[in-house]
Design a protein around this motif. Sequence first.
Motif, PDB file in Angstrom:
ATOM      1  N   PRO A  14       0.809  -1.218   0.000  1.00 15.39           N
ATOM      2  CA  PRO A  14       0.000   0.000   0.000  1.00 15.39           C
ATOM      3  C   PRO A  14       0.842   1.267   0.000  1.00 15.39           C
ATOM      4  CG  PRO A  14      -0.899  -1.595   1.544  1.00 15.39           C
ATOM      5  CD  PRO A  14       0.420  -2.143   1.088  1.00 15.39           C
ATOM      6  N   ASP A  15       1.989   1.240   0.677  1.00 15.57           N
ATOM      7  CA  ASP A  15       2.836   2.422   0.744  1.00 15.57           C
ATOM      8  C   ASP A  15       3.484   2.744  -0.599  1.00 15.57           C
ATOM      9  OD1 ASP A  15       3.072   4.198   2.834  1.00 15.57           O
ATOM     10  OD2 ASP A  15       5.123   3.627   3.312  1.00 15.57           O
ATOM     11  N   ARG A  16       3.514   1.740  -1.501  1.00 14.56           N
ATOM     12  CA  ARG A  16       4.011   1.954  -2.856  1.00 14.56           C
ATOM     13  C   ARG A  16       2.857   1.960  -3.858  1.00 14.56           C
ATOM     14  NH1 ARG A  16       9.847  -1.006  -3.532  1.00 14.56           N
ATOM     15  NH2 ARG A  16       9.510  -0.263  -5.661  1.00 14.56           N
ATOM     16  N   HIS A  17       1.662   2.031  -3.359  1.00 12.10           N
ATOM     17  CA  HIS A  17       0.454   2.144  -4.175  1.00 12.10           C
ATOM     18  C   HIS A  17       0.281   0.947  -5.107  1.00 12.10           C
ATOM     19  CE1 HIS A  17      -0.212   6.230  -2.661  1.00 12.10           C
ATOM     20  NE2 HIS A  17       1.110   6.266  -2.630  1.00 12.10           N
ATOM     21  N   ASN A  33      -1.869  -2.477  -4.980  1.00 12.02           N
ATOM     22  CA  ASN A  33      -3.000  -3.018  -4.241  1.00 12.02           C
ATOM     23  C   ASN A  33      -2.815  -4.486  -3.882  1.00 12.02           C
ATOM     24  OD1 ASN A  33      -4.478  -0.540  -4.441  1.00 12.02           O
ATOM     25  ND2 ASN A  33      -5.006  -1.069  -6.555  1.00 12.02           N
ATOM     26  N   CYS A  80      -2.139   1.418  -8.236  1.00  8.40           N
ATOM     27  CA  CYS A  80      -3.010   2.558  -7.958  1.00  8.40           C
ATOM     28  C   CYS A  80      -2.350   3.792  -8.582  1.00  8.40           C
ATOM     29  CB  CYS A  80      -3.207   2.739  -6.458  1.00  8.40           C
ATOM     30  SG  CYS A  80      -4.273   4.135  -6.037  1.00  8.40           S
ATOM     31  N   PHE A 109       3.983   7.148 -11.875  1.00  9.65           N
ATOM     32  CA  PHE A 109       3.957   6.004 -10.966  1.00  9.65           C
ATOM     33  C   PHE A 109       5.259   5.210 -11.064  1.00  9.65           C
ATOM     34  CE2 PHE A 109       3.124   1.506 -10.218  1.00  9.65           C
ATOM     35  CZ  PHE A 109       2.458   1.512  -9.010  1.00  9.65           C
ATOM     36  N   TRP A 128       8.471   7.106  -0.602  1.00  4.72           N
ATOM     37  CA  TRP A 128       7.704   7.570  -1.749  1.00  4.72           C
ATOM     38  C   TRP A 128       7.926   9.079  -1.882  1.00  4.72           C
ATOM     39  CZ3 TRP A 128       5.418   4.463  -5.184  1.00  4.72           C
ATOM     40  CH2 TRP A 128       4.553   5.033  -6.126  1.00  4.72           C
ATOM     41  N   GLN A 131       1.581  11.771  -3.974  1.00  2.00           N
ATOM     42  CA  GLN A 131       0.582  10.767  -3.668  1.00  2.00           C
ATOM     43  C   GLN A 131      -0.659  11.396  -3.068  1.00  2.00           C
ATOM     44  OE1 GLN A 131       1.662   8.053  -0.494  1.00  2.00           O
ATOM     45  NE2 GLN A 131       2.880   9.615   0.535  1.00  2.00           N
ATOM     46  N   HIS A 169      -4.643   7.054   0.945  1.00  2.00           N
ATOM     47  CA  HIS A 169      -5.207   5.759   0.567  1.00  2.00           C
ATOM     48  C   HIS A 169      -6.709   5.689   0.848  1.00  2.00           C
ATOM     49  CE1 HIS A 169      -1.185   4.182  -0.021  1.00  2.00           C
ATOM     50  NE2 HIS A 169      -0.851   4.518   1.208  1.00  2.00           N
ATOM     51  N   GLY A 182      -8.640   9.530   0.260  1.00  2.00           N
ATOM     52  CA  GLY A 182      -8.276  10.286  -0.931  1.00  2.00           C
ATOM     53  C   GLY A 182      -9.348  11.281  -1.328  1.00  2.00           C
TER      54      GLY A 182
END
Length: 241
Positions: A68-71, A73, A79, A103, A116, A121, A124, A128
């Motif tokens: 999640p921290d690197r988007h 999923n 993401c 990205f 990141w 960003q 999450h 968002g």
Amino acid sequence: MALNAIADAVPPWAEFRRIGARAAEVDAVLVRRSGSFTRLFELEVLHLADEVNVYERARGKTLPTCCPDRHINADSSFCLGLRAGEGINSATAAAWWTKLHAFLLCQETATETGLWPSGAQLSHGDAGDVELLAEQAAAEAGAGAAYRDAVEFDIGPIAAGLSKVNKATGRLRNGRSSCLCGRKHRTGKPLLRRECQRLGCPIELELRRRAEVDRFWRSMSSLPCCGTMLECPLKATAPSS
């Protein structure tokens, strides 16, 4: 169809190959700001229902399967931004490629630094949507920079104002006082807190955003930490070896 629009807008740094009516492969090598090249990213693009999703073709080869921290999923899809895969057509396909470009560059930074890039960003999950509302409210109040300081560094007047919010109601206390966000009437007179609430106070929205962020990470607590990021909240829930 979305993939047709994407195919028509392929940028120089990517090679696009259709492998079916709703699937394609993308090989991408980007140029960094320094002028050096990135790694080769071998990607899969799928048009599922009304959304275009992107994955690494060989899951876990270059990027974590989930972070999640690197988007990335839980299903390994990328993401690229809030609802970035929806409504893609000839008018929006170039923007989709721009988001994929950003990205992938951010992934290089994350791999090399464990962080990141700042300002690259959106929060999450449902946070968002709240962040976008808060950014708009802060901009209207002339507090856009202060809001970014609150989100990224937990400093400044927006962050300081959080301690004045009644946690039970989500509203700033002392509604008859001038709002701490600095929003004013057109006449230049400070807006009262209860007046600012009706317009969407960035301080109250920031408290709500933080609550949504906490809720998101709690919902992710069963996922294993990939160990590639320095400050990932999943590290706290990862089993010790």
